[in-house]
Design a protein around this motif. Structure first.
Motif, PDB file in Angstrom:
ATOM      1  N   ILE A  16       0.845  -1.192   0.000  1.00 24.23           N
ATOM      2  CA  ILE A  16       0.000   0.000   0.000  1.00 24.23           C
ATOM      3  C   ILE A  16       0.879   1.241   0.000  1.00 24.23           C
ATOM      4  N   CYS A  17       0.306   2.349  -0.422  1.00 19.31           N
ATOM      5  CA  CYS A  17       1.038   3.610  -0.356  1.00 19.31           C
ATOM      6  C   CYS A  17       0.090   4.724   0.039  1.00 19.31           C
ATOM      7  N   GLY A  18       0.669   5.812   0.481  1.00 19.73           N
ATOM      8  CA  GLY A  18      -0.069   7.002   0.846  1.00 19.73           C
ATOM      9  C   GLY A  18       0.931   8.083   1.176  1.00 19.73           C
ATOM     10  N   ARG A  19       0.420   9.270   1.418  1.00 23.77           N
ATOM     11  CA  ARG A  19       1.325  10.368   1.774  1.00 23.77           C
ATOM     12  C   ARG A  19       1.520  10.478   3.282  1.00 23.77           C
ATOM     13  N   SER A  20       0.629   9.851   4.060  1.00 21.72           N
ATOM     14  CA  SER A  20       0.754   9.877   5.514  1.00 21.72           C
ATOM     15  C   SER A  20       0.045   8.654   6.082  1.00 21.72           C
ATOM     16  N   GLY A  21       0.357   8.326   7.331  1.00 22.44           N
ATOM     17  CA  GLY A  21      -0.294   7.211   7.994  1.00 22.44           C
ATOM     18  C   GLY A  21       0.040   5.850   7.428  1.00 22.44           C
ATOM     19  N   VAL A  22       1.128   5.759   6.668  1.00 18.19           N
ATOM     20  CA  VAL A  22       1.451   4.516   5.964  1.00 18.19           C
ATOM     21  C   VAL A  22       1.909   3.424   6.915  1.00 18.19           C
ATOM     22  N   ASP A  23       2.811   3.756   7.819  1.00 19.32           N
ATOM     23  CA  ASP A  23       3.356   2.740   8.728  1.00 19.32           C
ATOM     24  C   ASP A  23       2.252   2.129   9.584  1.00 19.32           C
ATOM     25  N   GLU A  24       1.371   2.965  10.099  1.00 21.00           N
ATOM     26  CA  GLU A  24       0.291   2.484  10.952  1.00 21.00           C
ATOM     27  C   GLU A  24      -0.662   1.565  10.180  1.00 21.00           C
ATOM     28  N   ALA A  25      -1.041   1.988   8.979  1.00 16.92           N
ATOM     29  CA  ALA A  25      -1.963   1.186   8.177  1.00 16.92           C
ATOM     30  C   ALA A  25      -1.332  -0.128   7.749  1.00 16.92           C
ATOM     31  N   ALA A  26      -0.059  -0.081   7.362  1.00 14.95           N
ATOM     32  CA  ALA A  26       0.633  -1.294   6.936  1.00 14.95           C
ATOM     33  C   ALA A  26       0.744  -2.296   8.072  1.00 14.95           C
ATOM     34  N   ALA A  27       1.038  -1.786   9.279  1.00 12.73           N
ATOM     35  CA  ALA A  27       1.143  -2.667  10.431  1.00 12.73           C
ATOM     36  C   ALA A  27      -0.204  -3.304  10.763  1.00 12.73           C
ATOM     37  N   GLU A  28      -1.264  -2.521  10.669  1.00 10.95           N
ATOM     38  CA  GLU A  28      -2.605  -3.033  10.951  1.00 10.95           C
ATOM     39  C   GLU A  28      -3.004  -4.127   9.965  1.00 10.95           C
ATOM     40  N   LEU A  29      -2.674  -3.909   8.698  1.00 12.85           N
ATOM     41  CA  LEU A  29      -3.091  -4.826   7.644  1.00 12.85           C
ATOM     42  C   LEU A  29      -2.184  -6.047   7.509  1.00 12.85           C
ATOM     43  N   GLY A  30      -0.923  -5.876   7.872  1.00  7.96           N
ATOM     44  CA  GLY A  30       0.061  -6.905   7.552  1.00  7.96           C
ATOM     45  C   GLY A  30       0.535  -6.754   6.120  1.00  7.96           C
ATOM     46  N   ALA A  31       0.562  -5.507   5.660  1.00  6.65           N
ATOM     47  CA  ALA A  31       0.988  -5.181   4.296  1.00  6.65           C
ATOM     48  C   ALA A  31       2.364  -4.536   4.326  1.00  6.65           C
ATOM     49  N   THR A  32       2.936  -4.328   3.148  1.00  5.31           N
ATOM     50  CA  THR A  32       4.149  -3.535   2.997  1.00  5.31           C
ATOM     51  C   THR A  32       3.727  -2.114   2.677  1.00  5.31           C
ATOM     52  N   GLY A  33       4.267  -1.142   3.392  1.00  9.01           N
ATOM     53  CA  GLY A  33       3.879   0.246   3.195  1.00  9.01           C
ATOM     54  C   GLY A  33       4.986   1.082   2.588  1.00  9.01           C
ATOM     55  N   VAL A  34       4.619   1.964   1.688  1.00  7.10           N
ATOM     56  CA  VAL A  34       5.562   2.870   1.035  1.00  7.10           C
ATOM     57  C   VAL A  34       4.968   4.276   1.048  1.00  7.10           C
ATOM     58  N   VAL A  35       5.716   5.245   1.535  1.00  3.69           N
ATOM     59  CA  VAL A  35       5.277   6.638   1.451  1.00  3.69           C
ATOM     60  C   VAL A  35       5.446   7.091   0.010  1.00  3.69           C
ATOM     61  N   CYS A  36       4.366   7.555  -0.594  1.00  2.00           N
ATOM     62  CA  CYS A  36       4.427   7.901  -2.024  1.00  2.00           C
ATOM     63  C   CYS A  36       3.388   8.958  -2.363  1.00  2.00           C
ATOM     64  N   ASP A  37       3.830  10.006  -3.020  1.00  2.08           N
ATOM     65  CA  ASP A  37       2.950  11.004  -3.618  1.00  2.08           C
ATOM     66  C   ASP A  37       2.811  10.623  -5.089  1.00  2.08           C
ATOM     67  N   MET A  38       1.624  10.191  -5.476  1.00  4.14           N
ATOM     68  CA  MET A  38       1.421   9.682  -6.831  1.00  4.14           C
ATOM     69  C   MET A  38       1.588  10.750  -7.900  1.00  4.14           C
ATOM     70  N   THR A  39       1.641  12.007  -7.527  1.00  9.06           N
ATOM     71  CA  THR A  39       1.857  13.062  -8.519  1.00  9.06           C
ATOM     72  C   THR A  39       3.335  13.245  -8.845  1.00  9.06           C
ATOM     73  N   VAL A  40       4.208  12.549  -8.122  1.00 10.08           N
ATOM     74  CA  VAL A  40       5.658  12.657  -8.338  1.00 10.08           C
ATOM     75  C   VAL A  40       6.152  11.362  -8.980  1.00 10.08           C
ATOM     76  N   ARG A  41       6.541  11.416 -10.237  1.00  7.14           N
ATOM     77  CA  ARG A  41       6.877  10.204 -10.987  1.00  7.14           C
ATOM     78  C   ARG A  41       7.993   9.397 -10.322  1.00  7.14           C
ATOM     79  N   ALA A  42       9.007  10.070  -9.789  1.00  9.23           N
ATOM     80  CA  ALA A  42      10.116   9.351  -9.168  1.00  9.23           C
ATOM     81  C   ALA A  42       9.633   8.528  -7.976  1.00  9.23           C
ATOM     82  N   GLN A  43       8.679   9.050  -7.222  1.00  4.27           N
ATOM     83  CA  GLN A  43       8.161   8.310  -6.077  1.00  4.27           C
ATOM     84  C   GLN A  43       7.313   7.118  -6.525  1.00  4.27           C
ATOM     85  N   VAL A  44       6.623   7.270  -7.638  1.00  2.00           N
ATOM     86  CA  VAL A  44       5.838   6.158  -8.179  1.00  2.00           C
ATOM     87  C   VAL A  44       6.770   5.047  -8.668  1.00  2.00           C
TER      88      VAL A  44
END
Length: 250
Positions: free
Chosen positions: A30-58
């Motif tokens: 999963i990705c998001g601009r904030s709250g990524v670590d918390e959501a990833a831990a809750e889900l058991g997912a891998t989290g990445v901080v990412c602003d989808m408007t920035v190509r390098a981050q995508v």
């Protein structure tokens, strides 16, 4: 184990889809601009901080996902709404934010995923539809609806570009879902009026996302659609609204 990317997976529909995919054995990023670590831990997912408007981050998001294995599905879910106001009254910063998040973000996600999936030889790109995708209009949703109409065009056009390959582009249509994205931009009086329609047509995240997750894993043809709120379902709900009382806000 399928590797699946869900953008905007920290809350709302994206969070719900990620949860349901994981429950079905998928390895989700999963990705998001904030709250990524918390959501990833809750889900058991891998989290990445990412602003989808920035190509390098995508690109970095893809690299992280691909390090776990071939990416089977990429779900462009991240998006925002605006205050429910006529376009002439909408602040410029809100207009820019909704266009960047809902359209540029989807274009970036689709471009990066398509290029890498073509290189790996497989994969499906899912673009999230919303109000306006089918051409319907509503006062106060001009900006948001325009971006969702554009997302449908992006998906259809991308599907043509991918024709003849092992990579597919498809529509993901959740219908009307009660989330903070849907509710936060209504004034109290507007919301009270809107609730009448929501209680007929809308559903909760936990109702819709199992269906969407199953559809993603099952797959569709290139240019296909997984849709929860179909035209027959809309007609049935209006026809039975008089005696089938629903209260999603209780």
């Amino acid at each position: 184990m399928a590797v699946i990317v869900v953008t905007g997976g920290t809350r709302g529909i994206g969070h719900g889809i990620a949860k349901e995919l994981i429950a079905r054995g998928a390895q989700v990023v999963i990705c998001g601009r904030s709250g990524v670590d918390e959501a990833a831990a809750e889900l058991g997912a891998t989290g990445v901080v990412c602003d989808m408007t920035v190509r390098a981050q995508v690109e970095a998001l893809w690299e992280k996902a691909a390090s776990l294995g071939p990416v089977a599905h990429w779900v462009n879910n991240a998006g925002v709404s605006t205050t429910s106001k006529p376009l002439a009254e909408l602040p410029a910063e809100q207009l820019e934010t909704v266009v960047n998040a809902n359209l540029l973000g989807v274009l970036n996600g689709s471009a990066v995923a398509a290029r890498h999936m073509l290189e790996q030889g497989s994969g499906t790109i899912w673009n999230m539809e919303g109000f306006g995708s089918d051409g319907r209009t509503m006062v106060g949703l001009t900006a948001y609806g325009s971006t969702k109409r554009a997302v449908t065009y992006v998906t259809e056009s991308l599907a043509k570009e991918l024709k003849g390959t092992q990579v597919k582009a498809a529509h993901l249509s959740p219908g009307m879902v009660v989330t903070d994205l849907l509710l936060k931009d209504y004034e109290p009086e507007q919301l009270e009026k809107a609730k009448k329609v929501f209680n007929i047509l809308a559903d909760k995240v936990e109702t819709v996302t199992p269906f969407l997750a199953e559809g993603i894993l099952k797959g569709v043809k290139n240019g296909g659609r997984v849709a929860w709120l179909t035209t027959p379902k809309i007609a049935f709900r209006f026809a039975t609204a008089g005696f089938n009382k629903r209260d999603l806000f209780a």
